[in-house]
Write an enzyme that holds these catalytic residues in place. Structure first.
Site, PDB file in Angstrom:
ATOM      1  N   LYS A 107      18.653  50.130  28.384  1.00 24.95           N
ATOM      2  CA  LYS A 107      19.948  50.819  28.448  1.00 24.95           C
ATOM      3  C   LYS A 107      19.875  52.337  28.260  1.00 24.95           C
ATOM      4  O   LYS A 107      20.871  52.981  27.906  1.00 24.95           O
ATOM      5  CB  LYS A 107      20.966  50.237  27.443  1.00 24.95           C
ATOM      6  CG  LYS A 107      21.087  48.738  27.444  1.00 24.95           C
ATOM      7  CD  LYS A 107      21.118  48.124  28.815  1.00 24.95           C
ATOM      8  CE  LYS A 107      22.383  48.417  29.592  1.00 24.95           C
ATOM      9  NZ  LYS A 107      22.249  47.888  30.987  1.00 24.95           N
ATOM     10  N   HIS A 152      10.200  47.866  30.072  1.00 29.09           N
ATOM     11  CA  HIS A 152      10.816  48.231  28.793  1.00 29.09           C
ATOM     12  C   HIS A 152       9.799  48.091  27.662  1.00 29.09           C
ATOM     13  O   HIS A 152      10.151  48.220  26.489  1.00 29.09           O
ATOM     14  CB  HIS A 152      12.004  47.312  28.479  1.00 29.09           C
ATOM     15  CG  HIS A 152      13.202  47.536  29.352  1.00 29.09           C
ATOM     16  ND1 HIS A 152      13.628  48.775  29.753  1.00 29.09           N
ATOM     17  CD2 HIS A 152      14.096  46.657  29.897  1.00 29.09           C
ATOM     18  CE1 HIS A 152      14.711  48.654  30.511  1.00 29.09           C
ATOM     19  NE2 HIS A 152      15.011  47.388  30.614  1.00 29.09           N
ATOM     20  N   SER A 197      25.563  50.892  24.386  1.00 30.23           N
ATOM     21  CA  SER A 197      25.343  50.367  25.735  1.00 30.23           C
ATOM     22  C   SER A 197      24.657  49.000  25.669  1.00 30.23           C
ATOM     23  O   SER A 197      25.012  48.071  26.410  1.00 30.23           O
ATOM     24  CB  SER A 197      24.493  51.364  26.536  1.00 30.23           C
ATOM     25  OG  SER A 197      24.313  50.918  27.852  1.00 30.23           O
TER      26      SER A 197
HETATM   27  P1  A3P Z   1      26.674  52.666  29.580  1.00 31.93           P
HETATM   28  O1  A3P Z   1      26.624  51.235  29.134  1.00 31.93           O
HETATM   29  O2  A3P Z   1      26.778  53.605  28.405  1.00 31.93           O
HETATM   30  O3  A3P Z   1      27.716  52.937  30.592  1.00 31.93           O
HETATM   31  P2  A3P Z   1      19.801  50.891  32.146  1.00 31.93           P
HETATM   32  O4  A3P Z   1      19.755  51.163  33.603  1.00 31.93           O
HETATM   33  O5  A3P Z   1      18.626  51.415  31.386  1.00 31.93           O
HETATM   34  O6  A3P Z   1      20.116  49.461  31.856  1.00 31.93           O
HETATM   35  O7  A3P Z   1      20.997  51.762  31.546  1.00 31.93           O
HETATM   36  C1  A3P Z   1      22.336  51.453  31.821  1.00 31.93           C
HETATM   37  C2  A3P Z   1      23.189  52.571  31.287  1.00 31.93           C
HETATM   38  O8  A3P Z   1      23.014  53.718  32.139  1.00 31.93           O
HETATM   39  C3  A3P Z   1      24.684  52.238  31.307  1.00 31.93           C
HETATM   40  O9  A3P Z   1      25.265  53.007  30.260  1.00 31.93           O
HETATM   41  C4  A3P Z   1      25.058  52.760  32.688  1.00 31.93           C
HETATM   42  O10 A3P Z   1      26.428  52.968  32.872  1.00 31.93           O
HETATM   43  C5  A3P Z   1      24.287  54.071  32.691  1.00 31.93           C
HETATM   44  N1  A3P Z   1      24.105  54.615  34.041  1.00 31.93           N
HETATM   45  C6  A3P Z   1      23.654  53.986  35.138  1.00 31.93           C
HETATM   46  N2  A3P Z   1      23.682  54.800  36.209  1.00 31.93           N
HETATM   47  C7  A3P Z   1      24.168  55.976  35.771  1.00 31.93           C
HETATM   48  C8  A3P Z   1      24.459  57.228  36.404  1.00 31.93           C
HETATM   49  N3  A3P Z   1      24.260  57.415  37.699  1.00 31.93           N
HETATM   50  N4  A3P Z   1      24.957  58.216  35.644  1.00 31.93           N
HETATM   51  C9  A3P Z   1      25.173  58.041  34.314  1.00 31.93           C
HETATM   52  N5  A3P Z   1      24.935  56.895  33.667  1.00 31.93           N
HETATM   53  C10 A3P Z   1      24.437  55.869  34.379  1.00 31.93           C
END
Ligand code: A3P
Length: 309
Positions: free
Chosen positions: A61, A122, A152
């Site tokens: 996340k 991860h 998140s």
């Molecule tokens: P939130 O839950 O705070 O919205 P991962 O890809 O490591 O699983 O991380 C997911 C997190 O990155 C989520 O955070 C998601 O919304 C955010 N995320 C994904 N794409 C994004 C983007 N283009 N800009 C900003 N945040 C992004």
């Protein structure tokens, strides 16, 4: 790509009895990992990286998907169509992803893919298969401040029915602080890669920097990849990887994982994409306790995290 393969990717699914399983965690060298990863650990750790492979490593996340999409667009000169060739999980296999026996694992997807490959993990630094470091593979690490990362992860664990049950928010915070969530301690994770970044030529990025100035960070990644693209292509990549664009893109918003596994009606994968959402979750007392413990766990480390921008 066949529907069957996309569905199988969900890694999950319905084991005996047809119900979704929230997989238990098993410790691998002190790091709690989902049981299918732990029971297949020997083959994961024996994975042979090729020197041309690129690793994208994060604590869950921290902005993995965002970074993956930026990298794919950079490698494909900003070609939107090419980057929609398959879901992100197929374009860039998840190294340690091990599903129940009838689903393809990250290793199986990688087997059918000639190098150079972009691989997601991860795993904390010490568990990454040694070949990545021996072969001097390029590695991009993305770190996100602990409080937003925790928030998140909480919402992700609510919606991903293969992750352990998160329980209520106030009991989730100590689990994070004690390193009991899947993939273990956030504190050890971010410190582990930080310590190794120079020796192993790891590009260490921060989610907050990406939010603050996405273009600057896209250019940073571009240079690390040894690419040089015209300004208009860079602008297009920044636009295509905005939160709004990615939320609407079915190849990255994880709607390719079927509903019973990722229940996005509980919380969308592309949830908020902000810095500072922790302010909407932590009470003053929770924040105080967290900060006090943070000081102890991060003592002596100089990683420049920002919890607001
Ligand atoms: P939130 O839950 O705070 O919205 P991962 O890809 O490591 O699983 O991380 C997911 C997190 O990155 C989520 O955070 C998601 O919304 C955010 N995320 C994904 N794409 C994004 C983007 N283009 N800009 C900003 N945040 C992004």
């Amino acid at each position: 790509m066949s529907d069957k393969r996309v569905v199988a990717l969900s890694g999950s699914i319905q084991e005996a009895g047809g119900s979704i399983i929230r997989f238990p965690l098993i410790s691998v060298q002190g790091v709690p990992l989902r049981n299918h990863i732990a029971t297949n650990w020997d083959s994961i750790s024996a994975f042979e990286a090729h020197p041309s492979d690129l690793l994208i490593a994060t604590y869950p996340k921290a902005g993995t998907t965002w970074t993956q999409e930026i990298v794919d667009l950079l490698l494909n000169d900003g070609d939107q169509e090419v980057c929609r060739r398959a879901p992100i999980a197929v374009r860039m296999p998840f190294l340690e992803h091990f599903s129940p026996p009838h689903c393809p694992s990250g290793l199986e997807l990688l087997k059918g893919m000639p190098p150079p490959r972009v691989i997601k993990t991860h795993l904390p630094f010490q568990l990454v298969p040694q070949g990545f470091w021996k072969n001097k593979c390029k590695t991009i690490y993305v770190a996100r401040n602990a409080k937003d990362n925790l928030v998140s992860y909480f919402h992700f664990d609510r919606m991903n029915q293969t992750q352990p049950e998160p329980g209520p928010w106030d009991s989730y915070i100590p689990k994070f602080m004690e390193g009991k969530l899947a993939w273990g301690s956030w504190y050890d994770h971010v410190k582990g890669y930080w310590k190794e970044r120079e020796k192993n030529n790891i590009l260490y990025l921060f989610y907050e920097d990406m939010k603050e100035n996405p273009r600057r960070e896209v250019e940073r990644i571009m240079r690390y990849l040894g690419k040089s693209l015209p300004d208009d292509v860079i602008s297009r990549i920044v636009e295509l990887t905005s939160f709004k664009a990615m939320k609407e893109n079915p190849m990255v918003n994880y709607t390719f994982i079927p509903m019973p596994v990722f229940d996005q009606s509980i919380s969308p994968f592309m949830r908020k994409g902000e810095v500072g959402d922790w302010n909407n979750h932590f009470t003053q007392e929770q924040s105080r306790v967290f900060d006090e413990d943070y000081e102890i766990q991060m003592k002596g480390s100089n990683i420049p995290f920002r919890i607001n921008i």
